[in-house]
Design an enzyme around this catalytic site. Structure first.
Site, PDB file in Angstrom:
ATOM      1  N   SER A  16       0.868  -1.186   0.000  1.00  0.00           N
ATOM      2  CA  SER A  16       0.000   0.000   0.000  1.00  0.00           C
ATOM      3  C   SER A  16       0.905   1.236   0.000  1.00  0.00           C
ATOM      4  O   SER A  16       1.620   1.472  -0.970  1.00  0.00           O
ATOM      5  CB  SER A  16      -0.995  -0.032   1.167  1.00  0.00           C
ATOM      6  N   HIS A  43      -2.809  -0.812  -3.261  1.00  0.00           N
ATOM      7  CA  HIS A  43      -4.035  -0.064  -2.980  1.00  0.00           C
ATOM      8  C   HIS A  43      -4.137   1.110  -3.949  1.00  0.00           C
ATOM      9  O   HIS A  43      -3.251   1.967  -3.996  1.00  0.00           O
ATOM     10  CB  HIS A  43      -4.035   0.452  -1.539  1.00  0.00           C
ATOM     11  N   ASP A 135      -3.850  -4.622   6.081  1.00  0.00           N
ATOM     12  CA  ASP A 135      -4.363  -5.403   4.962  1.00  0.00           C
ATOM     13  C   ASP A 135      -3.276  -6.367   4.498  1.00  0.00           C
ATOM     14  O   ASP A 135      -2.111  -6.011   4.404  1.00  0.00           O
ATOM     15  CB  ASP A 135      -4.781  -4.485   3.807  1.00  0.00           C
TER      16      ASP A 135
END
Length: 333
Positions: A16, A43, A135
């Site tokens: 990310s 992301h 995540d």
């Protein structure tokens, strides 16, 4: 030779914040004869164009391209996630899905890693790179549960170390490596990873993979699978969240949240509420002073002056109390 025989396994690689640099370094270190396919996700804002595939393709000896639904999964190729779609795999092909967001993202790393865990078992490899929050941590756990191998970037090297550190704290990492060294590590992995056989497929894991592959507004699977209320509200749709597993929640639409990501989303909601409240108080004071200037009588003028005067201490209290409440809350990306 068929794709299935030529393909040694699939590497799911995700990041990310700080991820473009980390993914580029990892891709640059991949050997030209890599017997794995690489599924790569970052992301991405849903509506924003992405040039990640072009960036990675310039850095790697392999062929990197934006993933397309239905592509065969072949060794020596990098399939890069596109905005607004989960990058998944099934039957040795790429699946691009508009399934529910996870931790507010589509593509989401947990969805990618779970998909590889379900489809490839011990031949699945998960690589978690730079990023904030967590995540990918549950996805690495899924890969390990199926006999696959898990790797994280050395947190001391990562631009944002929270994601790899959270994976290490959760105990779901087999190997730690610098981004540039991941290719060499992959080239030397045992044929079946660090475990020798695939574990039985957990029904909950299979169900969550189906949710990720579902249509955007298909709520049937989530409704039937998770029924225990969590007592929290989904930041995406404001519906009630249900417990999918400890510290992992889904709403009836299927949006998924880890506890850490949910706390971060609540922090952002509080910041928005603070902004609205501060703006309202400032405008209330300005309007009261404007009305005081136009008042037809001293009594009315004084009433508006009192209203305006009361907004200043209220504004100070609001800023102080809510700023204190936000301290220590997880950041967004």
């Amino acid at each position: 030779m068929t794709i299935e025989r030529a393909l040694r396994g699939v590497v799911a690689m995700g990041a990310s914040a700080g991820g473009v640099e980390a993914l580029s370094r990892a891709a640059a270190g991949l050997p030209a004869d890599l017997p794995f396919a690489v599924l790569m996700a970052l992301h991405l804002p849903a509506q924003a164009p992405s040039v990640l595939a072009a960036i990675v393709d310039r850095r790697t000896p392999l062929r990197a391209e934006a993933a397309q639904d239905g592509m065969p999964v072949e060794p020596g190729r990098i399939y890069v996630a596109v905005p607004g779609r989960h990058l998944l795999t099934r039957d040795h092909r790429i699946v691009l899905s508009e399934g529910p967001t996870e931790n507010g993202y589509r593509p989401a790393l947990n969805a990618l890693f779970r998909s590889v865990a379900v489809a490839f078992g011990p031949q699945g490899v998960g690589v978690l790179l730079s990023g904030v929050l967590d995540d990918g941590v549950l996805g690495l756990a899924a890969i390990r549960s199926r006999g696959g191998t898990t790797i994280c970037q050395d947190p001391d090297e990562a631009i944002f170390s929270a994601m790899p550190r959270n994976a290490l704290r959760a105990g779901v990492v087999d190997r730690i490596a610098r981004a540039a060294d991941i290719g060499a590590l992959l080239a030397n992995l045992p044929l079946t990873g660090v475990r020798t056989a695939s574990s039985p497929l957990d029904p909950a894991l299979e169900s969550e993979n189906r949710i990720a592959m579902s249509d955007r507004f298909d709520v049937d699977t989530a409704n039937e699978t998770f029924v225990q209320p969590a007592g929290f509200t989904c930041p995406d749709c404001n519906g009630p969240l249900q417990i999918a597993s400890p510290d992992h929640f889904r709403c009836r639409v299927g949006h998924a949240w880890t506890a850490e990501a949910l706390l971060g989303a609540q922090s952002r909601e509080m910041e928005r509420a603070l902004s609205v409240a501060v703006r309202s108080l400032v405008e209330r004071g300005r309007l009261a002073r404007h009305l005081a200037d136009k008042a037809a009588s001293p009594a009315v003028k004084q009433r508006y002056i009192d209203v305006a005067g009361a907004t200043d201490p209220a504004l100070a209290v609001l800023r102080d109390r809510l700023s204190s409440a936000l301290e220590g809350m997880p950041p967004g990306e």
